[in-house]
Scaffold this motif. Structure first.
Motif, short mmCIF file in Angstrom:
data_model
loop_
_atom_site.label_atom_id
_atom_site.label_comp_id
_atom_site.label_asym_id
_atom_site.label_seq_id
_atom_site.Cartn_x
_atom_site.Cartn_y
_atom_site.Cartn_z
N TYR A 1 -2.29 -7.29 6.04
CA TYR A 1 -1.09 -6.49 6.27
C TYR A 1 -0.03 -7.17 7.12
CZ TYR A 1 -3.75 -2.87 4.04
OH TYR A 1 -4.47 -2.17 3.12
N TRP A 2 1.21 -6.72 6.88
CA TRP A 2 2.40 -7.13 7.59
C TRP A 2 2.46 -6.41 8.94
CZ3 TRP A 2 7.67 -4.64 7.28
CH2 TRP A 2 8.70 -5.53 7.65
N ARG A 3 3.47 -6.76 9.76
CA ARG A 3 3.55 -6.16 11.10
C ARG A 3 3.75 -4.65 11.05
NH1 ARG A 3 9.05 -8.36 10.90
NH2 ARG A 3 10.41 -6.52 10.73
N ALA A 4 4.45 -4.15 10.00
CA ALA A 4 4.59 -2.71 9.78
C ALA A 4 3.91 -2.40 8.46
CB ALA A 4 6.07 -2.31 9.75
N PRO A 5 2.63 -2.00 8.47
CA PRO A 5 1.82 -2.04 7.25
C PRO A 5 1.96 -0.84 6.32
CG PRO A 5 0.48 -1.35 9.10
CD PRO A 5 1.84 -1.66 9.66
N GLY A 6 2.72 0.19 6.72
CA GLY A 6 2.78 1.38 5.89
C GLY A 6 1.64 2.32 6.20
N ASP A 7 1.67 3.51 5.58
CA ASP A 7 0.68 4.54 5.89
C ASP A 7 -0.74 4.14 5.53
OD1 ASP A 7 2.34 6.30 7.07
OD2 ASP A 7 2.62 7.60 5.34
N PHE B 1 2.56 -2.57 -1.85
CA PHE B 1 1.42 -2.17 -2.67
C PHE B 1 1.29 -0.65 -2.63
CE2 PHE B 1 0.39 -6.08 -0.33
CZ PHE B 1 0.20 -6.96 -1.37
N GLU B 2 0.52 -0.13 -3.57
CA GLU B 2 0.12 1.27 -3.54
C GLU B 2 -1.39 1.33 -3.33
OE1 GLU B 2 1.83 4.13 -3.64
OE2 GLU B 2 3.75 3.05 -3.69
N GLY C 1 2.09 -5.92 2.76
CA GLY C 1 1.29 -7.04 3.26
C GLY C 1 1.31 -8.24 2.34
N TYR C 2 0.15 -8.92 2.29
CA TYR C 2 0.05 -10.21 1.61
C TYR C 2 -1.23 -10.28 0.78
CZ TYR C 2 3.26 -11.28 5.47
OH TYR C 2 4.30 -11.26 6.38
N VAL C 3 -1.18 -11.02 -0.32
CA VAL C 3 -2.36 -11.34 -1.12
C VAL C 3 -2.48 -12.86 -1.21
CG1 VAL C 3 -2.21 -9.23 -2.48
CG2 VAL C 3 -1.04 -11.28 -3.27
N LEU D 1 -8.49 -6.13 6.42
CA LEU D 1 -8.68 -6.73 5.10
C LEU D 1 -9.10 -5.63 4.14
CD1 LEU D 1 -10.68 -9.92 6.15
CD2 LEU D 1 -8.23 -9.76 5.70
N CYS D 2 -8.38 -5.51 3.01
CA CYS D 2 -8.65 -4.42 2.09
C CYS D 2 -8.79 -4.89 0.66
CB CYS D 2 -7.51 -3.39 2.16
SG CYS D 2 -7.51 -2.40 3.66
N LYS D 3 -9.75 -4.27 -0.03
CA LYS D 3 -9.89 -4.40 -1.48
C LYS D 3 -10.19 -3.01 -1.99
CE LYS D 3 -12.14 -7.12 -5.11
NZ LYS D 3 -13.26 -8.06 -5.45
#
Length: 262
Positions: A55-61, A89-90, A98-100, A127-129
């Motif tokens: 994730y980015w510095r402001a990652p969303g909900d 992303f959703e 964020g980033y992939v 880290l998310c999948k």
């Protein structure tokens, strides 16, 4: 406002050599080079396993905000992170940012004095999948003062950060504030050229205790209009400093970092 951590199993990776690796992440500290003004440019190079994102510095909900602690460093007065342009992303019907695949996070280190810098600290990231896992990187690295050759990988990451207002041709930014059900409603009007495709925005209030909802964004000619609700996480009143409001515009062609509004 809701941070979804679907598992509480956290792993810790100690980054003191050239690189470290887990099943989801490979991380490397790029030692970089000393700048003419005495600062040092280094970077964290993160490579993610297929399907994973961070994730980015402001990652969303739906995201996990990264956190850094450099208090164990030697000869380092400050460490500033330059964030490359992220993706949207959703996740479970909510927006995350964020980033992939991989991301290089440039670190600009201001030393307290002359000589080498001992960079020592921790990065806590999500880290998310299919599930999300918190991970902690423990970082220890020496940044030699006599290394003055630029690292092209870091240079490329610096080139991918969002444009400034001047670079993007932003003429004017105004913010209107109105009462909302639980806090305030901020509406920003940004006079700027189109950044390409479907434009999204991220609004940061400049105060970690103030949550901003996913903005509603429309385009009216040269004017990009974006609105978000601001809510104090403790339920208290909001004192908003407009000079600290930060708006990032994410377009198909480029992104823009806007700091402050009238």
């Amino acid at each position: 406002m809701i941070r979804r951590i679907l598992t509480t199993l956290a792993s810790v990776l100690a980054l003191s050599g050239p690189a470290l690796a887990s099943d989801m992440l490979t991380a490397q500290l790029r030692p970089g080079w000393r700048l003419p003004n005495g600062d040092h440019m280094a970077a964290l190079h993160l490579k993610l396993a297929p399907g994973w994102k961070t994730y980015w510095r402001a990652p969303g909900d739906a995201g996990v905000p990264p956190e850094f602690d450099w208090s164990g460093s030697g000869n380092a007065a400050s460490v500033t992170i330059s964030w490359p342009t992220p993706r949207v992303f959703e996740l479970s019907g909510m927006r995350s940012i964020g980033y992939v695949q991989e991301v290089v996070l440039p670190l600009r280190v201001t030393p307290r004095g002359n000589g080498d810098i001992r960079l020592k600290g921790e990065m806590m990231l999500g880290l998310c999948k299919d599930i999300c896992m918190p991970e902690t990187l423990r970082i220890t690295a020496d940044l030699p003062a006599d290394n003055t050759a630029p690292d092209p990988v870091i240079a490329a990451a610096l080139a991918s950060v969002p444009f400034t207002e001047a670079e993007a041709g932003v003429r004017n930014v105004t913010c209107d504030i109105a009462p909302a059900a639980q806090g305030l409603r901020l509406t920003a009007r940004i006079d700027m050229p189109k950044s390409g495709g479907h434009e999204e925005t991220v609004i940061e209030a400049g105060n970690a205790a103030i949550w901003a909802s996913e903005p509603e964004t429309t385009r009216q000619g040269r004017t990009l209009v974006t609105s978000a609700d601001l809510v104090h996480l403790d339920g208290g009143a909001i004192a908003l400093d407009r000079s600290q409001v930060r708006i990032t515009v994410l377009g198909k062609k480029y992104a823009v970092d806007i700091q402050g509004c009238d």
